[in-house]
Design an enzyme around this catalytic site. Structure first.
Site, mmCIF file in Angstrom:
data_model
loop_
_atom_site.group_PDB
_atom_site.id
_atom_site.type_symbol
_atom_site.label_atom_id
_atom_site.label_comp_id
_atom_site.label_asym_id
_atom_site.label_seq_id
_atom_site.Cartn_x
_atom_site.Cartn_y
_atom_site.Cartn_z
ATOM 1 N N SER A 124 65.996 94.276 -46.043
ATOM 2 C CA SER A 124 65.955 92.868 -46.430
ATOM 3 C C SER A 124 66.540 92.005 -45.320
ATOM 4 O O SER A 124 67.481 92.413 -44.613
ATOM 5 C CB SER A 124 66.795 92.700 -47.695
ATOM 6 O OG SER A 124 67.027 91.346 -47.965
ATOM 7 N N TYR A 148 74.920 93.751 -52.304
ATOM 8 C CA TYR A 148 73.517 94.145 -52.160
ATOM 9 C C TYR A 148 73.140 94.295 -50.671
ATOM 10 O O TYR A 148 72.567 95.302 -50.256
ATOM 11 C CB TYR A 148 72.612 93.102 -52.837
ATOM 12 C CG TYR A 148 71.156 93.274 -52.506
ATOM 13 C CD1 TYR A 148 70.437 94.354 -53.003
ATOM 14 C CD2 TYR A 148 70.495 92.373 -51.669
ATOM 15 C CE1 TYR A 148 69.092 94.531 -52.670
ATOM 16 C CE2 TYR A 148 69.164 92.545 -51.341
ATOM 17 C CZ TYR A 148 68.467 93.621 -51.842
ATOM 18 O OH TYR A 148 67.148 93.795 -51.512
ATOM 19 N N LYS A 152 71.988 97.682 -48.345
ATOM 20 C CA LYS A 152 70.765 97.774 -47.528
ATOM 21 C C LYS A 152 71.130 98.161 -46.090
ATOM 22 O O LYS A 152 70.444 98.972 -45.465
ATOM 23 C CB LYS A 152 70.011 96.443 -47.559
ATOM 24 C CG LYS A 152 69.310 96.181 -48.875
ATOM 25 C CD LYS A 152 68.129 97.127 -49.064
ATOM 26 C CE LYS A 152 67.542 97.075 -50.449
ATOM 27 N NZ LYS A 152 66.534 98.087 -50.717
HETATM 28 P P1 NAD Z 1 61.527 95.804 -58.406
HETATM 29 O O1 NAD Z 1 62.773 95.822 -59.176
HETATM 30 O O2 NAD Z 1 60.351 95.074 -58.968
HETATM 31 O O3 NAD Z 1 61.057 97.296 -58.082
HETATM 32 C C1 NAD Z 1 61.964 98.352 -57.920
HETATM 33 C C2 NAD Z 1 61.444 99.539 -58.706
HETATM 34 O O4 NAD Z 1 62.366 100.609 -58.554
HETATM 35 C C3 NAD Z 1 61.312 99.255 -60.204
HETATM 36 O O5 NAD Z 1 60.054 99.680 -60.677
HETATM 37 C C4 NAD Z 1 62.448 100.067 -60.823
HETATM 38 O O6 NAD Z 1 62.127 100.532 -62.130
HETATM 39 C C5 NAD Z 1 62.604 101.198 -59.822
HETATM 40 N N1 NAD Z 1 63.962 101.772 -59.808
HETATM 41 C C6 NAD Z 1 65.143 101.118 -59.801
HETATM 42 N N2 NAD Z 1 66.158 101.988 -59.762
HETATM 43 C C7 NAD Z 1 65.605 103.233 -59.741
HETATM 44 C C8 NAD Z 1 66.134 104.549 -59.684
HETATM 45 N N3 NAD Z 1 67.452 104.761 -59.655
HETATM 46 N N4 NAD Z 1 65.263 105.582 -59.667
HETATM 47 C C9 NAD Z 1 63.927 105.380 -59.707
HETATM 48 N N5 NAD Z 1 63.379 104.153 -59.772
HETATM 49 C C10 NAD Z 1 64.196 103.095 -59.780
HETATM 50 O O7 NAD Z 1 61.875 95.228 -56.940
HETATM 51 P P2 NAD Z 1 60.912 94.751 -55.781
HETATM 52 O O8 NAD Z 1 61.024 93.276 -55.676
HETATM 53 O O9 NAD Z 1 59.592 95.393 -55.904
HETATM 54 O O10 NAD Z 1 61.718 95.342 -54.536
HETATM 55 C C11 NAD Z 1 61.428 96.623 -54.005
HETATM 56 C C12 NAD Z 1 62.410 96.934 -52.909
HETATM 57 O O11 NAD Z 1 62.358 95.913 -51.929
HETATM 58 C C13 NAD Z 1 63.865 97.010 -53.373
HETATM 59 O O12 NAD Z 1 64.485 98.064 -52.688
HETATM 60 C C14 NAD Z 1 64.441 95.677 -52.952
HETATM 61 O O13 NAD Z 1 65.812 95.757 -52.698
HETATM 62 C C15 NAD Z 1 63.660 95.412 -51.675
HETATM 63 N N6 NAD Z 1 63.552 93.976 -51.359
HETATM 64 C C16 NAD Z 1 63.077 93.112 -52.295
HETATM 65 C C17 NAD Z 1 63.002 91.754 -52.001
HETATM 66 C C18 NAD Z 1 62.534 90.762 -53.042
HETATM 67 O O14 NAD Z 1 62.842 89.581 -52.905
HETATM 68 N N7 NAD Z 1 61.787 91.158 -54.052
HETATM 69 C C19 NAD Z 1 63.387 91.298 -50.740
HETATM 70 C C20 NAD Z 1 63.856 92.232 -49.801
HETATM 71 C C21 NAD Z 1 63.932 93.575 -50.122
HETATM 72 C C1 WQD Z 2 65.257 80.489 -52.442
HETATM 73 C C2 WQD Z 2 65.676 79.026 -52.338
HETATM 74 C C3 WQD Z 2 67.761 78.546 -53.427
HETATM 75 C C4 WQD Z 2 66.357 79.389 -57.500
HETATM 76 C C5 WQD Z 2 67.149 86.275 -52.477
HETATM 77 C C6 WQD Z 2 68.071 87.360 -52.000
HETATM 78 C C7 WQD Z 2 67.468 88.086 -50.827
HETATM 79 C C8 WQD Z 2 66.056 88.589 -51.141
HETATM 80 C C9 WQD Z 2 65.209 87.506 -51.732
HETATM 81 C C10 WQD Z 2 66.173 90.889 -51.828
HETATM 82 C C11 WQD Z 2 67.162 78.830 -52.043
HETATM 83 C C12 WQD Z 2 66.620 77.814 -54.114
HETATM 84 C C13 WQD Z 2 66.441 79.220 -56.130
HETATM 85 C C14 WQD Z 2 66.406 78.245 -58.343
HETATM 86 C C15 WQD Z 2 66.618 76.856 -56.386
HETATM 87 N N1 WQD Z 2 66.061 89.643 -52.086
HETATM 88 N N2 WQD Z 2 66.575 77.970 -55.587
HETATM 89 N N3 WQD Z 2 66.533 77.006 -57.749
HETATM 90 O O1 WQD Z 2 68.359 83.380 -52.184
HETATM 91 O O2 WQD Z 2 66.638 83.187 -50.323
HETATM 92 O O3 WQD Z 2 66.965 85.340 -51.410
HETATM 93 O O4 WQD Z 2 65.888 86.855 -52.816
HETATM 94 O O5 WQD Z 2 66.394 91.429 -50.778
HETATM 95 O O6 WQD Z 2 68.312 89.140 -50.527
HETATM 96 O O7 WQD Z 2 69.303 86.763 -51.610
HETATM 97 O O8 WQD Z 2 65.869 83.558 -52.688
HETATM 98 O O9 WQD Z 2 64.364 82.669 -54.410
HETATM 99 O O10 WQD Z 2 66.819 82.945 -54.953
HETATM 100 O O11 WQD Z 2 66.118 81.139 -53.367
HETATM 101 O O12 WQD Z 2 66.743 75.717 -55.908
HETATM 102 O O13 WQD Z 2 66.344 78.336 -59.577
HETATM 103 O O14 WQD Z 2 65.437 78.392 -53.602
HETATM 104 O O15 WQD Z 2 68.917 77.752 -53.396
HETATM 105 O O16 WQD Z 2 67.271 77.696 -51.225
HETATM 106 P P1 WQD Z 2 67.066 83.790 -51.614
HETATM 107 P P2 WQD Z 2 65.775 82.626 -53.955
#
Ligand code: NAD
Ligand code: WQD
Length: 337
Positions: A124, A148, A152
């Site tokens: 991330s 978190y 990562k």
């Molecule tokens: P998500 O929660 O939709 O998907 C994660 C999946 O992993 C789910 O289906 C959940 O049931 C499964 N899971 C959780 N814990 C588990 C475990 N212990 N064993 C087996 N399965 C398990 O999340 P996502 O948005 O699809 O994100 C996927 C990956 O990408 C995550 O590692 C997340 O940290 C990373 N990521 C997400 C974002 C984002 O904003 N969505 C941004 C950066 C990184």
């Molecule tokens: C985006 C913008 C908020 C909600 C997070 C995690 C990051 C990654 C993605 C996993 C910001 C604003 C938000 C709301 C708002 N996840 N906002 N009202 O914070 O950039 O990233 O998700 O890896 O690690 O930190 O994403 O969508 O929460 O916010 O005004 O109800 O929207 O302040 O400027 P963020 P976000």
């Protein structure tokens, strides 16, 4: 390739499966369904006619994971399974380290047992922390500000050390920026449990009437309209980055890291305007104080992914908003509907 996909029932995993199967890869999913739905996998099957093996279980269960891996004989793993809520991670650090770091360790053991040396990891942009300069490139200092983010970064370190110890191994660390949107079919999308933390899923629920208005967290940032700027990336573009990374993993050894974004930032107000265009009406919002821990602005430098992986984001802000509305309007209560 035969690809083991952990967390395949989740938001990014399900979209990646569609792209993988569409490209002729074979996939085996391991998911605990903690935050994903078996229905997402049914819909992946429906969209692809692809053969998809599914095993319900926890990635921390090394014996289970090893059995699955030995039977499937993966040529590569894509590791999505994890916990991802920044606020929750501070309240439950043990659980986050256990799943995100412990789960990755367990997976490496299962990969060693099944002689698999390639892994694509969901990292991330949050590993960078407060920007020292923007856009972030992959050499930017790493200083996560949440539990978190720390998990990562630890998983990245672990995977990098693993690659050093195994000359035949290939590790692709993908640092995602802000994934949004849904598959164009409207059949799969993001289905958050409870009140969404993230901007776009919250906004989608404002549009369906499940939330009364968007709360804009701060309009006094040093940005053109005062609201926070992020590098939003269409989830289908992100899914395709995994397919590109698989190709790279097949060709090279060692650990490599890539930013996966568009390189362009949009403010909260610009995202609100784009989503209002997609829905066809103005959506209610209210300006609130800043959210603790938020930074003003971030964007990715994606030159490395373009140059080395040959991958670039194709979709724009209106594609992101339109596809999100396509999914949300057809599935207002997600997969439970
Ligand atoms: P998500 O929660 O939709 O998907 C994660 C999946 O992993 C789910 O289906 C959940 O049931 C499964 N899971 C959780 N814990 C588990 C475990 N212990 N064993 C087996 N399965 C398990 O999340 P996502 O948005 O699809 O994100 C996927 C990956 O990408 C995550 O590692 C997340 O940290 C990373 N990521 C997400 C974002 C984002 O904003 N969505 C941004 C950066 C990184
Ligand atoms: C985006 C913008 C908020 C909600 C997070 C995690 C990051 C990654 C993605 C996993 C910001 C604003 C938000 C709301 C708002 N996840 N906002 N009202 O914070 O950039 O990233 O998700 O890896 O690690 O930190 O994403 O969508 O929460 O916010 O005004 O109800 O929207 O302040 O400027 P963020 P976000």
């Amino acid at each position: 390739m035969r690809v083991l996909v952990t967390g395949g029932a989740g938001y990014i995993g399900s979209h990646t499966l569609v792209e993988l199967l569409g490209q002729g890869h074979q996939a085996c999913v391991v998911d605990s369904f903690l935050n994903g739905s078996p229905r997402a996998l049914d819909r992946v099957r429906e969209l692809t006619n692809g053969g998809l093996e599914v095993h319900e279980g926890d990635v921390r269960d090394t014996a289970f994971l090893t059995r699955v891996a030995i039977a499937f004989r993966p040529e590569a793993v894509i590791h999505f399974a994890g916990l991802k809520a920044v606020g929750d991670s501070g309240a439950r650090p043990v659980e986050y380290y256990d799943v995100n770091v412990g789960g990755t360790l367990s997976l490496l053991r299962a990969m060693e047992a099944s002689d698999c040396g390639r892994i694509i990891f969901s990292s991330s942009a949050t590993v960078y922390g407060e920007p020292v300069y923007l856009p972030y490139d992959e050499a930017h200092p790493l200083k996560p500000t949440s539990v978190y983010g720390q998990t990562k970064l630890m998983a990245e370190i672990l995977l990098t050390d693993w690659a050093k110890a195994r000359p035949e191994a290939s590790v692709m660390l993908l640092r995602y920026f802000n994934p949004v949107g849904a598959h164009a079919s409207g059949r799969i999308g993001e289905d958050p449990r409870g009140v969404p933390d993230n901007l776009m899923p919250f906004l989608a629920q404002v549009a369906t009437g499940q939330r009364d208005r968007l709360r804009v967290f701060g309009n006094d940032y040093p940005t053109p309209d005062g609201t926070g700027i992020r590098d939003y990336i269409h989830v289908v573009d992100l899914a395709r980055a995994h397919v590109a990374a698989l190709g790279r993993a097949e060709a090279v050894t060692g650990a490599e890291v890539y930013n996966i974004g568009t390189g362009r930032g949009y403010s909260v107000m610009e995202m609100l305007a784009a989503f209002s265009r997609a829905v066809g009406r103005d959506l209610p919002h209210e300006i609130m104080p800043r959210r603790q821990g938020d930074i003003a602005e971030m964007q990715a430098d994606c030159a490395k992914a373009a140059g080395v992986l040959g991958w670039r984001a194709q979709y724009d802000i209106d594609d992101m908003a339109g596809s999100l509305w396509g999914w949300q309007s057809a599935n207002p209560t997600g997969y439970d509907g």
